[in-house]
Design an enzyme around this catalytic site. Structure first.
Site, PDB file in Angstrom:
ATOM      1  N   ASN A 254     -10.455  -2.397  -6.501  1.00 12.39           N
ATOM      2  CA  ASN A 254      -9.539  -1.567  -7.298  1.00 12.39           C
ATOM      3  C   ASN A 254     -10.008  -1.402  -8.740  1.00 12.39           C
ATOM      4  O   ASN A 254      -9.577  -0.485  -9.442  1.00 12.39           O
ATOM      5  CB  ASN A 254      -8.111  -2.138  -7.288  1.00 12.39           C
ATOM      6  CG  ASN A 254      -7.409  -1.987  -5.954  1.00 12.39           C
ATOM      7  OD1 ASN A 254      -6.494  -2.747  -5.618  1.00 12.39           O
ATOM      8  ND2 ASN A 254      -7.811  -0.996  -5.171  1.00 12.39           N
TER       9      ASN A 254
ATOM     10  N   ASP B  89       0.836  -1.210   0.000  1.00  7.97           N
ATOM     11  CA  ASP B  89       0.000   0.000   0.000  1.00  7.97           C
ATOM     12  C   ASP B  89       0.866   1.254   0.000  1.00  7.97           C
ATOM     13  O   ASP B  89       1.974   1.258   0.534  1.00  7.97           O
ATOM     14  CB  ASP B  89      -0.925  -0.024   1.229  1.00  7.97           C
ATOM     15  CG  ASP B  89      -2.088   0.945   1.073  1.00  7.97           C
ATOM     16  OD1 ASP B  89      -2.352   1.402  -0.061  1.00  7.97           O
ATOM     17  OD2 ASP B  89      -2.740   1.251   2.087  1.00  7.97           O
TER      18      ASP B  89
HETATM   19  C1  FPP Z   1      -1.570   0.020  -3.480  1.00  7.24           C
HETATM   20  O1  FPP Z   1      -1.183   1.375  -3.433  1.00  7.24           O
HETATM   21  C2  FPP Z   1      -1.180  -0.653  -4.762  1.00  7.24           C
HETATM   22  C3  FPP Z   1      -2.020  -1.151  -5.706  1.00  7.24           C
HETATM   23  C4  FPP Z   1      -3.495  -1.082  -5.583  1.00  7.24           C
HETATM   24  C5  FPP Z   1      -1.524  -1.788  -6.967  1.00  7.24           C
HETATM   25  C6  FPP Z   1      -0.246  -2.587  -6.823  1.00  7.24           C
HETATM   26  C7  FPP Z   1       0.117  -3.184  -8.113  1.00  7.24           C
HETATM   27  C8  FPP Z   1       1.369  -3.351  -8.568  1.00  7.24           C
HETATM   28  C9  FPP Z   1       2.570  -2.973  -7.781  1.00  7.24           C
HETATM   29  C10 FPP Z   1       1.584  -3.891  -9.956  1.00  7.24           C
HETATM   30  C11 FPP Z   1       1.369  -5.365 -10.111  1.00  7.24           C
HETATM   31  C12 FPP Z   1       2.333  -6.191  -9.361  1.00  7.24           C
HETATM   32  C13 FPP Z   1       2.444  -7.550  -9.399  1.00  7.24           C
HETATM   33  C14 FPP Z   1       3.311  -8.231  -8.420  1.00  7.24           C
HETATM   34  C15 FPP Z   1       1.704  -8.426 -10.345  1.00  7.24           C
HETATM   35  P1  FPP Z   1      -2.336   2.467  -3.603  1.00  7.24           P
HETATM   36  O2  FPP Z   1      -2.636   2.619  -5.061  1.00  7.24           O
HETATM   37  O3  FPP Z   1      -3.498   2.085  -2.744  1.00  7.24           O
HETATM   38  O4  FPP Z   1      -1.641   3.787  -3.101  1.00  7.24           O
HETATM   39  P2  FPP Z   1      -2.251   4.808  -2.031  1.00  7.24           P
HETATM   40  O5  FPP Z   1      -2.604   4.002  -0.830  1.00  7.24           O
HETATM   41  O6  FPP Z   1      -1.123   5.752  -1.777  1.00  7.24           O
HETATM   42  O7  FPP Z   1      -3.434   5.455  -2.669  1.00  7.24           O
HETATM   43 MG    MG Z   2      -4.026   2.424  -0.762  1.00 13.52          MG
END
Ligand code: FPP
Ligand code: MG
Length: 279
Positions: A106, A58
């Protein structure tokens, strides 16, 4: 609601703090971190390691915003960090790692962001096959979630990665993608209900074992330790059934800036806890 607020200055990676980037300061800090990392590793290697570590990645978008970049760029850095993180886990000797990469919720994010994440996921599943470390450590890959909700290109990449690693059994990497804990339980209930309707299962025979056998994680041990980055302190339905007795560890760093010492501290913390499983 946001989790516990820790002043960013104290939690984020010093490598991103402009005045700490001066060559002499950063050299001193690098050396201190190096020694600290070695000491932590020594400590951790003497204790019982979690067999199954689950991680909620996250803070990708907040990291990008912190750097003044478009928020979806954070996922690029986040995806890059996964490789490094896994190597630390294998070095520590953690058998199974499950990463929460993308939840069913998401899908409601802006289309551009969802597309970028899907592109990255496809790329990463393709890279897995060429990554010699996956073969060196004999890592078996599995995706868990409502995979039918993913674009076909991602499903194909997943199929190829799973197929290429299907005979490995030293380490296990599960990627929760299109995953929701409630959705997983709904899917399990549907499969069980179908069996009851077909006369293959009696209602009286439904117990915890039967439910476990119909989850995406069938055959896997429950997570011993769940880490969530970015300072948020909730599970958001991650492994909802399986996390009943998991130890939880929340750390303030955004996922792309997670360091080996953060993982080692989490494992050390886990080793200092007494697990009673309700006894
Ligand atoms: C959370 O941060 C991250 C995600 C929802 C997406 C993560 C996906 C990847 C790193 C790419 C795919 C990886 C693999 C291993 C297949 P957030 O977007 O919630 O950030 P925030 O909390 O700051 O809003
Ligand atoms: Mg997040």
């Amino acid at each position: 609601m946001m989790g516990k607020k820790t002043p960013r200055f104290f939690v984020h990676n010093w490598r991103n703090v402009p005045f700490l980037k001066f060559p002499l300061v950063s050299k001193v800090l690098e050396s201190v971190y190096y020694l600290y990392e070695k000491a932590l590793m020594q400590q951790v290697m003497h204790g019982v390691k979690p067999t199954h570590l689950a991680v909620i990645l996250d803070g990708n978008r907040r990291y990008a915003r912190f750097l003044g970049l478009e928020s979806w760029m954070g996922h690029k850095y986040g995806a890059e960090k996964v490789k490094e993180f896994l190597e630390w886990c294998w070095e520590v000797g953690i058998k199974m790692v499950t990463l929460y990469a993308f939840s069913t919720e998401n899908f409601n994010r802006p289309q551009k962001e969802v597309e970028e994440i899907m592109k990255l996921a496809e790329e990463k599943f393709h890279e897995v096959i060429e990554n010699w470390k996956i073969h060196k450590y004999k890592v078996r890959i599995k995706a868990i979630g409502r995979l039918d909700m993913l674009p076909e290109s991602v499903r194909n990449a997943i199929r190829r990665a799973e197929e290429a690693t299907k005979d490995y059994d030293r380490y296990f990497l599960n990627v929760a993608i299109g995953y929701g804990g409630r959705a997983e339980i709904v899917d399990a209930v549907r499969k069980i209900a179908q069996k009851v309707a077909n006369g293959k299962l009696r209602i009286d025979d439904i117990d915890e074992r039967v439910i476990e056998e119909h989850l995406y994680t069938v055959g896997m041990p429950d997570p011993d330790l769940i880490i969530r980055t970015s300072g948020e302190e909730r599970l958001s339905g991650f492994l909802l059934w399986q996390s009943a007795y998991s130890e939880l560890y929340f750390c303030g760093v955004y996922w792309p800036e997670i360091r080996k010492i953060d993982l080692l501290r989490a494992v050390r913390d886990y080793q200092n806890r007494e697990r009673r499983f309700g006894r």
